[in-house]
Write a protein that holds these residues in place. Structure first.
Motif, PDB file in Angstrom:
ATOM      1  N   ILE A  96     -34.531  20.922  17.085  1.00  0.00           N
ATOM      2  CA  ILE A  96     -35.716  21.574  17.654  1.00  0.00           C
ATOM      3  C   ILE A  96     -35.863  22.992  17.131  1.00  0.00           C
ATOM      4  N   ASP A  97     -34.760  23.719  16.957  1.00  0.00           N
ATOM      5  CA  ASP A  97     -34.857  25.092  16.454  1.00  0.00           C
ATOM      6  C   ASP A  97     -35.478  25.130  15.057  1.00  0.00           C
ATOM      7  N   ILE A  98     -35.092  24.219  14.185  1.00  0.00           N
ATOM      8  CA  ILE A  98     -35.636  24.179  12.821  1.00  0.00           C
ATOM      9  C   ILE A  98     -37.111  23.795  12.860  1.00  0.00           C
ATOM     10  N   GLN A  99     -37.443  22.776  13.654  1.00  0.00           N
ATOM     11  CA  GLN A  99     -38.839  22.356  13.731  1.00  0.00           C
ATOM     12  C   GLN A  99     -39.712  23.414  14.405  1.00  0.00           C
ATOM     13  N   SER A 100     -39.141  24.161  15.345  1.00  0.00           N
ATOM     14  CA  SER A 100     -39.888  25.257  15.965  1.00  0.00           C
ATOM     15  C   SER A 100     -40.217  26.319  14.918  1.00  0.00           C
ATOM     16  N   GLY A 101     -39.257  26.606  14.037  1.00  0.00           N
ATOM     17  CA  GLY A 101     -39.505  27.569  12.965  1.00  0.00           C
ATOM     18  C   GLY A 101     -40.636  27.119  12.056  1.00  0.00           C
ATOM     19  N   GLU A 102     -40.626  25.831  11.677  1.00  0.00           N
ATOM     20  CA  GLU A 102     -41.698  25.293  10.825  1.00  0.00           C
ATOM     21  C   GLU A 102     -43.041  25.305  11.547  1.00  0.00           C
ATOM     22  N   TYR A 103     -43.022  24.956  12.822  1.00  0.00           N
ATOM     23  CA  TYR A 103     -44.254  24.911  13.618  1.00  0.00           C
ATOM     24  C   TYR A 103     -44.885  26.299  13.704  1.00  0.00           C
ATOM     25  N   PHE A 104     -44.073  27.309  14.030  1.00  0.00           N
ATOM     26  CA  PHE A 104     -44.609  28.668  14.148  1.00  0.00           C
ATOM     27  C   PHE A 104     -45.026  29.215  12.786  1.00  0.00           C
ATOM     28  N   LYS A 105     -44.325  28.818  11.717  1.00  0.00           N
ATOM     29  CA  LYS A 105     -44.733  29.231  10.369  1.00  0.00           C
ATOM     30  C   LYS A 105     -46.123  28.683  10.060  1.00  0.00           C
ATOM     31  N   ASN A 106     -46.373  27.422  10.431  1.00  0.00           N
ATOM     32  CA  ASN A 106     -47.696  26.831  10.210  1.00  0.00           C
ATOM     33  C   ASN A 106     -48.769  27.486  11.080  1.00  0.00           C
ATOM     34  N   LEU A 107     -48.418  27.876  12.299  1.00  0.00           N
ATOM     35  CA  LEU A 107     -49.374  28.602  13.149  1.00  0.00           C
ATOM     36  C   LEU A 107     -49.732  29.952  12.533  1.00  0.00           C
ATOM     37  N   ARG A 108     -48.729  30.639  11.966  1.00  0.00           N
ATOM     38  CA  ARG A 108     -49.002  31.933  11.309  1.00  0.00           C
ATOM     39  C   ARG A 108     -49.885  31.732  10.083  1.00  0.00           C
ATOM     40  N   ARG A 109     -49.581  30.723   9.268  1.00  0.00           N
ATOM     41  CA  ARG A 109     -50.387  30.433   8.078  1.00  0.00           C
ATOM     42  C   ARG A 109     -51.840  30.141   8.427  1.00  0.00           C
ATOM     43  N   SER A 110     -52.034  29.455   9.549  1.00  0.00           N
ATOM     44  CA  SER A 110     -53.384  29.087   9.968  1.00  0.00           C
ATOM     45  C   SER A 110     -54.122  30.230  10.654  1.00  0.00           C
ATOM     46  N   GLY A 111     -53.423  31.329  10.915  1.00  0.00           N
ATOM     47  CA  GLY A 111     -54.046  32.459  11.585  1.00  0.00           C
ATOM     48  C   GLY A 111     -54.178  32.278  13.085  1.00  0.00           C
ATOM     49  N   ILE A 112     -53.489  31.302  13.644  1.00  0.00           N
ATOM     50  CA  ILE A 112     -53.566  31.049  15.087  1.00  0.00           C
ATOM     51  C   ILE A 112     -52.752  32.079  15.857  1.00  0.00           C
ATOM     52  N   ILE A 113     -51.632  32.521  15.274  1.00  0.00           N
ATOM     53  CA  ILE A 113     -50.811  33.555  15.905  1.00  0.00           C
ATOM     54  C   ILE A 113     -50.610  34.688  14.904  1.00  0.00           C
ATOM     55  N   SER A 114     -50.152  35.814  15.411  1.00  0.00           N
ATOM     56  CA  SER A 114     -49.928  36.971  14.539  1.00  0.00           C
ATOM     57  C   SER A 114     -48.684  36.757  13.686  1.00  0.00           C
ATOM     58  N   SER A 115     -48.596  37.509  12.614  1.00  0.00           N
ATOM     59  CA  SER A 115     -47.499  37.332  11.654  1.00  0.00           C
ATOM     60  C   SER A 115     -46.147  37.770  12.213  1.00  0.00           C
ATOM     61  N   ASP A 116     -46.133  38.573  13.272  1.00  0.00           N
ATOM     62  CA  ASP A 116     -44.859  39.035  13.825  1.00  0.00           C
ATOM     63  C   ASP A 116     -44.348  38.178  14.992  1.00  0.00           C
ATOM     64  N   GLU A 117     -45.118  37.179  15.406  1.00  0.00           N
ATOM     65  CA  GLU A 117     -44.676  36.316  16.510  1.00  0.00           C
ATOM     66  C   GLU A 117     -43.591  35.375  16.018  1.00  0.00           C
ATOM     67  N   GLN A 118     -42.490  35.339  16.759  1.00  0.00           N
ATOM     68  CA  GLN A 118     -41.308  34.584  16.361  1.00  0.00           C
ATOM     69  C   GLN A 118     -41.288  33.189  16.994  1.00  0.00           C
ATOM     70  N   PRO A 119     -40.599  32.238  16.334  1.00  0.00           N
ATOM     71  CA  PRO A 119     -40.463  30.892  16.924  1.00  0.00           C
ATOM     72  C   PRO A 119     -39.713  30.962  18.250  1.00  0.00           C
ATOM     73  N   VAL A 120     -39.989  30.024  19.128  1.00  0.00           N
ATOM     74  CA  VAL A 120     -39.285  29.984  20.400  1.00  0.00           C
ATOM     75  C   VAL A 120     -38.002  29.179  20.240  1.00  0.00           C
ATOM     76  N   LYS A 121     -37.039  29.510  21.050  1.00  0.00           N
ATOM     77  CA  LYS A 121     -35.732  28.849  20.977  1.00  0.00           C
ATOM     78  C   LYS A 121     -35.763  27.518  21.722  1.00  0.00           C
ATOM     79  N   ARG A 122     -34.805  26.677  21.386  1.00  0.00           N
ATOM     80  CA  ARG A 122     -34.688  25.357  22.008  1.00  0.00           C
ATOM     81  C   ARG A 122     -34.582  25.463  23.525  1.00  0.00           C
TER      82      ARG A 122
END
Length: 179
Positions: free
Chosen positions: A56-82
């Motif tokens: 889950i930690d790895i997939q959370s990182g990928e998920y938040f990276k995709n949210l940042r790429r899409s402009g849905i969240i800011s570039s400094d928002e970090q993935p959430v922990k398991r």
């Protein structure tokens, strides 16, 4: 139907806020955190659809990276922990996903072309498939589903099982209901 309208319809299936009927407590999902109810739901859906064996930690990182790429969240928002996902997931009822699934089926039928190619002699073909799954032998499951279980006897073991059945529209290729 234009592509942007299709994606708009699909994105509306994920609620922006969680209704109180789907929360375990009225105060759940009321704080302003990086894991909102809509992000939790879309993350759980992405976990389900990913077919990856990553944690889950790895997939959370990928998920938040995709949210940042899409402009849905800011570039400094970090993935959430398991642990945050696990705690938040416990606060959300399974009924939220059931209702979303029913809305998705309704939307699919609204958008699907009305064509005889999706029928057999003018009738919809529905297949039902089921599988058994072992469940945890918890006190809650025993009390709610099998109070007269073998677990009450000292010489017998208790292995609860659940049956999951799916009604599937064969020609449209969509699940209609999960029981």
């Amino acid at each position: 139907m234009p592509t942007h309208s299709l994606f708009s319809n699909i994105s509306q299936l994920i609620p922006q806020s969680i209704d109180d009927t789907y929360k375990t407590a009225p105060t759940d999902f009321s704080r302003n955190t990086s894991l909102t109810g809509s992000k939790l739901i879309s993350f759980i859906l992405s976990l389900t659809a990913s077919n990856k064996k990553d944690g889950i930690d790895i997939q959370s990182g990928e998920y938040f990276k995709n949210l940042r790429r899409s402009g849905i969240i800011s570039s400094d928002e970090q993935p959430v922990k398991r642990s945050a996902i696990t705690r938040a997931r416990k606060k959300l009822s399974w009924e939220q996903f059931h209702d979303m699934e029913q809305k998705a089926v309704t939307l699919a039928y609204e958008l699907w072309p009305d064509d005889d190619a999706y029928q057999w002699h003018g009738m919809t073909v529905i297949a039902i498939d089921g599988s058994r799954h072992s469940l945890p032998a918890s006190e809650e499951i025993r009390i709610n589903y099998d109070p007269e279980s073998c677990q009450l006897s000292s010489n017998k073991q208790y292995f609860p099982q659940g049956l999951v059945s799916i009604a599937y529209d064969v020609f449209h290729g969509i699940p209609l209901s999960i029981l």
